[in-house]
Scaffold this active site. Structure first.
Site, PDB file in Angstrom:
ATOM      1  NE  ARG A 159       0.483   3.316   1.644  1.00 26.83           N
ATOM      2  CZ  ARG A 159       0.330   2.570   0.550  1.00 26.83           C
ATOM      3  NH1 ARG A 159       0.128   1.276   0.659  1.00 26.83           N
ATOM      4  NH2 ARG A 159       0.416   3.114  -0.652  1.00 26.83           N
ATOM      5  CB  SER A 170      -0.497   8.801  -0.574  1.00 26.73           C
ATOM      6  OG  SER A 170      -0.518   8.234  -1.851  1.00 26.73           O
ATOM      7  CD  GLU A 225       0.483   6.822   2.910  1.00 29.86           C
ATOM      8  OE1 GLU A 225       1.558   7.393   2.645  1.00 29.86           O
ATOM      9  OE2 GLU A 225      -0.097   6.052   2.130  1.00 29.86           O
TER      10      GLU A 225
HETATM   11  N1  EPU Z   1      -7.837   9.858  -8.732  1.00 31.62           N
HETATM   12  C1  EPU Z   1      -8.521  10.998  -9.125  1.00 31.62           C
HETATM   13  N2  EPU Z   1      -7.903  12.202  -8.965  1.00 31.62           N
HETATM   14  C2  EPU Z   1      -6.652  12.312  -8.469  1.00 31.62           C
HETATM   15  C3  EPU Z   1      -5.964  11.160  -8.054  1.00 31.62           C
HETATM   16  C4  EPU Z   1      -6.590   9.930  -8.211  1.00 31.62           C
HETATM   17  O1  EPU Z   1      -9.639  10.938  -9.597  1.00 31.62           O
HETATM   18  O2  EPU Z   1      -6.165  13.446  -8.365  1.00 31.62           O
HETATM   19  C5  EPU Z   1      -8.474   8.543  -8.943  1.00 31.62           C
HETATM   20  C6  EPU Z   1      -7.771   7.789 -10.070  1.00 31.62           C
HETATM   21  O3  EPU Z   1      -8.292   8.120 -11.312  1.00 31.62           O
HETATM   22  C7  EPU Z   1      -8.061   6.360  -9.699  1.00 31.62           C
HETATM   23  C8  EPU Z   1      -8.073   6.381  -8.193  1.00 31.62           C
HETATM   24  O4  EPU Z   1      -8.294   7.734  -7.797  1.00 31.62           O
HETATM   25  O5  EPU Z   1      -9.335   5.970 -10.160  1.00 31.62           O
HETATM   26  C9  EPU Z   1      -6.806   5.849  -7.571  1.00 31.62           C
HETATM   27  O6  EPU Z   1      -5.702   6.654  -7.939  1.00 31.62           O
HETATM   28  P1  EPU Z   1      -4.228   6.054  -8.157  1.00 31.62           P
HETATM   29  O7  EPU Z   1      -4.278   4.839  -8.987  1.00 31.62           O
HETATM   30  O8  EPU Z   1      -3.358   7.176  -8.593  1.00 31.62           O
HETATM   31  O9  EPU Z   1      -3.774   5.554  -6.737  1.00 31.62           O
HETATM   32  P2  EPU Z   1      -4.058   6.102  -5.265  1.00 31.62           P
HETATM   33  O10 EPU Z   1      -5.116   5.259  -4.666  1.00 31.62           O
HETATM   34  O11 EPU Z   1      -4.285   7.566  -5.323  1.00 31.62           O
HETATM   35  C10 EPU Z   1      -2.394   4.498  -4.100  1.00 31.62           C
HETATM   36  C11 EPU Z   1      -1.333   4.621  -3.053  1.00 31.62           C
HETATM   37  C12 EPU Z   1      -0.036   5.101  -3.673  1.00 31.62           C
HETATM   38  C13 EPU Z   1       0.390   4.115  -4.741  1.00 31.62           C
HETATM   39  C14 EPU Z   1      -0.727   3.995  -5.786  1.00 31.62           C
HETATM   40  C15 EPU Z   1      -0.445   2.936  -6.814  1.00 31.62           C
HETATM   41  C16 EPU Z   1      -2.466   5.105  -0.972  1.00 31.62           C
HETATM   42  C17 EPU Z   1      -2.822   6.151   0.032  1.00 31.62           C
HETATM   43  N3  EPU Z   1      -1.779   5.537  -2.030  1.00 31.62           N
HETATM   44  O12 EPU Z   1      -2.652   5.818  -4.569  1.00 31.62           O
HETATM   45  O13 EPU Z   1       0.947   5.125  -2.645  1.00 31.62           O
HETATM   46  O14 EPU Z   1       1.591   4.505  -5.366  1.00 31.62           O
HETATM   47  O15 EPU Z   1      -1.963   3.630  -5.136  1.00 31.62           O
HETATM   48  O16 EPU Z   1      -0.582   1.676  -6.244  1.00 31.62           O
HETATM   49  O17 EPU Z   1      -2.793   3.938  -0.778  1.00 31.62           O
HETATM   50  C18 EPU Z   1       1.945   6.470  -0.977  1.00 31.62           C
HETATM   51  O18 EPU Z   1       1.435   5.708  -0.151  1.00 31.62           O
HETATM   52  O19 EPU Z   1       2.667   7.454  -0.618  1.00 31.62           O
HETATM   53  C19 EPU Z   1       1.672   6.261  -2.386  1.00 31.62           C
HETATM   54  C20 EPU Z   1       2.098   7.114  -3.323  1.00 31.62           C
END
Ligand code: EPU
Length: 344
Positions: free
Chosen positions: A167, A244, A340
């Protein structure tokens, strides 16, 4: 006299996906690099603040913008070249990101499918190096062009020049996105002809398995990504948000180990340099903020990392919730969450 593509006192509410009310002193609709050169050289605009606005989907407007907002609407998408290894596909900064990705797939140039349905514009994609499901856009950028708003000259940046990180990019690191130093005008992507589906991400492989797809086509992979995103991420048109809202924090191995001892469920993603990336969404949920509101804003019930405007929110509401969530996560885990989106 200002050029006719510049209007005074423009409302920005419909131009930011969080739907925060704000005005720009001036708004320029930019459809060519020449217009940017004209802006750079116009005596009445000298010394004014500038900001290059894409889809407004990663933006928190903290008030009216005292300066010139450049609404980047440069069109165009084409095959710029081809060699034995790759297709080189060029797009104007103003193209809609998702439409551009789907167009590349329809033309038979795969590679960007994991980034389907990310809101925003082509020109904004490199600034924070958009990424999802195991792919970051910087991996597929060959070079880009940007107009230097001090001189009006076009500068070429190779992918290496852009210094992409998680990012992050040179543009963000230098603060050029805030100072309006450069406006990205067009991007050339390098899409390798040897294509491998990236399905390592658990949710992606699960979605493909659910549809009994062993070796997905690029379109099938895009369809899986679209399904996953639609389940977890609110459509900004229906429920205003900026994706995010916090970056996933990268902490030392020691802190990650200590946290995991106290919280065995903690998701951890070890990085190449020995540090560990944590899941901000998990931290926000555990800190009690998933699905919880503060005034007209809240953290989304299906993905705690997304801050949503439930209707009529002002910038101060977003800032109050940002503070509350950061304080809760810091108190519980000793981890400092960094927003972010760009705060302007
Ligand atoms: N999780 C929770 N509770 C929640 C949300 C997530 O426990 O409410 C846990 C999930 O179970 C998982 C982990 O957190 O173990 C990661 O969650 P997820 O796979 O949904 O991805 P993220 O890390 O929350 C990132 C990016 C997203 C991108 C997804 C998929 C960042 C800040 N966000 O989200 O990007 O779509 O991975 O690759 O890096 C964005 O940047 O706007 C965005 C949506």
């Amino acid at each position: 006299m200002l050029p006719d593509f510049i209007q005074p006192h423009a409302d920005l509410t419909s131009r930011n996906s969080l739907a925060l009310p704000a005005q720009a002193e001036f708004l320029a609709t930019i459809t060519s690099a020449e217009q940017l050169a004209a802006v750079a050289r116009h005596p009445d605009l000298a010394g004014r603040r500038r900001f290059a606005l894409g889809g407004g989907s990663n933006l928190v407007l903290t008030g009216d913008f005292p300066g010139l907002m450049l609404s980047m609407a440069i069109p165009g998408r084409e095959l710029a070249g081809e060699d034995a290894q790759a297709w080189y596909v060029r797009a104007g900064a103003g193209e809609n990101w998702h439409d551009f990705v789907q167009w590349t797939l329809a033309r038979g140039w795969p590679g960007l499918e994991n980034l389907s349905l990310i809101p925003g514009s082509v020109g904004a994609a490199p600034i924070q190096n958009i990424g999802a499901y195991g792919l970051e856009v910087g991996e597929l950028i060959d070079h880009l062009e940007a107009v230097d708003l001090h001189t009006g000259k076009t500068t070429r940046f190779s992918a290496a020049d852009c210094a992409f990180g998680y990012r992050d990019s040179l543009f963000k690191r230098e603060g050029w996105h805030l100072t309006g130093r450069y406006a990205i005008t067009r991007i050339t992507f390098r899409l390798p002809k040897r294509w491998h589906p990236r399905t390592a991400y658990g949710e992606v492989s699960a979605e493909l398995a659910r549809n009994r797809i062993d070796s997905p086509s690029p379109q099938q992979l895009a369809a899986a990504i679209i399904t996953i995103r639609q389940k977890k991420l609110p459509d900004p048109v229906a429920l205003p948000n900026a994706g995010s809202f916090f970056q996933n924090p990268v902490v030392s191995a020691e802190l990650a180990t200590a946290l995991a001892t106290a919280h065995p469920q903690l998701p951890r993603y070890p990085q190449a340099d020995g540090s560990v990336k944590l899941a901000a969404g998990w931290l926000v949920e555990q800190a009690g903020w998933k699905g919880r509101n503060l005034g007209p804003v809240g953290m989304y019930e299906h993905q705690a990392l997304v801050l949503v405007n439930r209707g009529g929110a002002k910038s101060r509401d977003v800032q109050a919730l940002t503070r509350a969530v950061r304080e809760a996560v810091l108190a519980r885990f000793g981890v400092n969450l960094v927003p972010e989106p760009v705060f302007l």
